[in-house]
Enzyme design. Sequence first.
Site, PDB file in Angstrom:
ATOM      1  CG  HIS A 175      45.560  37.719  34.026  1.00  0.00           C
ATOM      2  ND1 HIS A 175      44.835  38.189  35.087  1.00  0.00           N
ATOM      3  CD2 HIS A 175      44.967  36.551  33.657  1.00  0.00           C
ATOM      4  CE1 HIS A 175      43.854  37.339  35.370  1.00  0.00           C
ATOM      5  NE2 HIS A 175      43.928  36.328  34.518  1.00  0.00           N
ATOM      6  CG  ASP A 382      51.536  46.632  35.197  1.00  0.00           C
ATOM      7  OD1 ASP A 382      51.193  45.450  35.056  1.00  0.00           O
ATOM      8  OD2 ASP A 382      52.015  47.087  36.253  1.00  0.00           O
TER       9      ASP A 382
END
Length: 487
Positions: A175, A382
């Site tokens: 992730h 991110d």
Amino acid sequence: MHDESGAGGGRPLVVVANRMPVRRAGEGDTAHWETSPGGLVSAIAPVLRERRGTWVGWNGTASDEVGAGDAAADAFEHDGMRIRPMALTRADLDSFYYGFSNETLWPLYHDAIRFPRFHRRWWWPFRDVNERYARAAAEAAGDGADVWVHDYQLQLAPAMIREQSPGSRIGFFLHIPFPPEELFAKMPWRRQVLEGLLGADVIGFHTKLSAQNFSRAARQFTTARGSDSHLEYDGRRIACKAFPISIDTGAIDSIAREDETGRRAAVLRESLGGRRIILGVDRMDYTKGIDVRLRAFEDMLETGRASADEVVLMQVAVPSRESVGDYADLRRTVEEHVGRINGRFASGGNAAVYYLYRGLDFRDLVASYMAADVMMVTPFRDGMNLVAKEFCAARADEDGVLVLSEFAGAALELLQAMLVNPYDIDGMSAALDRALRMSEDERRRRMRTLRRTVSRHDVYRWADSFLTELATAPGKDSTRHEPAARA
Ligand code: GDG
């Protein structure tokens, strides 16, 4: 929505993630489990129910019993899902979770924007906890299942599961970003981590760049051979691919259309004095660029391009990893900065920054997306960033401007956002200025396209494409029948 027919062909599914998909709610006699909110759980839960699956994850409380990890609580059923809780002691959490996961891997994988700490005293417990998750997963998999392991805390688990459950097909999804080789190379246990991941048949990332970074590191530091998208290792063919995660777009759109949510958005706008609202929503994390966002806004106030009479920056910072020093430092820095800005620029009872250090209830979160004129998502790095996608899903009115860091995975899909470089404060304040002045026509044009993107690619489609890839993975001995490396 999800098509369960294609992915898995009726084999049981085992999901392995740091946390389980339920949490404890209520107290005493009313204590009960409730399904955790969030798109990931919403997307996977129906597949788990359909495929007689089990979710292996931490039960959410620190157990003080030494070695309690293995004597894990019994599996139980909740809402049609079978859950196998993992018990972790305070010492496990300190070294496996806060230590190796969040002070070694997290900063290293996010461009090393904080110094990653490499301690042997965290590495061994990290291995040990991965081993315990793997054992639980292998037990749940029985004779063979599709096992889907999630995220950076469990990178060693795929190879361990393969050893204990050779009949299983194993998928792994990361992730967070996978760093470039020159950063990854610093980690003393780089080979072990790569070999852990190479236990999987399918290794998924948010972006092609992460897949490529991984594949190159694997070819550099292990015996794996192949291309940026496929590796041959241990007689197996492994796919390394991008599966950009998304959100439950339909659910957010529905919440946004409910009267109660619209009413809360109006109350929020009213309580902020009817000013234009710039919104930031993040976990309090040094990767998210909260500090540079404050600087860009301060720059606008200093240069007279904005005034607290007309504009407010609403920053929601959700508490996170508070026991890690870098997080406590960040909170202090951010709060001092908010204080300085408000001290200098508050006007007639209006604070320039409206700051909350807590999470909002999900409807209030959607209401704040709806109330905002400009959403600022400015991470230094991110994996994806779901907040940016949720903002678009919440704008059923097709208005609002998204200012988005080019270093978020989401920037590869949300092309009609105003893309910014978070290291360039002048560039960010110029973008903010332009966002506040953008014509309604342009705002709508951009938002319509953004909304189309997030409704076409929702989290159900994401889960389905990963599981379909896993179901068709060639697995063991596949390299014997294939030409060697395919570019
Ligand atoms: C990691 C990766 C990747 C936020 N504030 C509130 C709240 N949230 C929810 C949002 C969103 C989630 O938290 C945050 O997700 P992000 O993607 O923005 O960030 P991370 O937590 O860092 O997630 C990231 C993600 O994994 C998925 O793969 O995109 O790159 O770092 O869903 O809705 N929820 C509520 N109140 C809040 O105040 N209820």
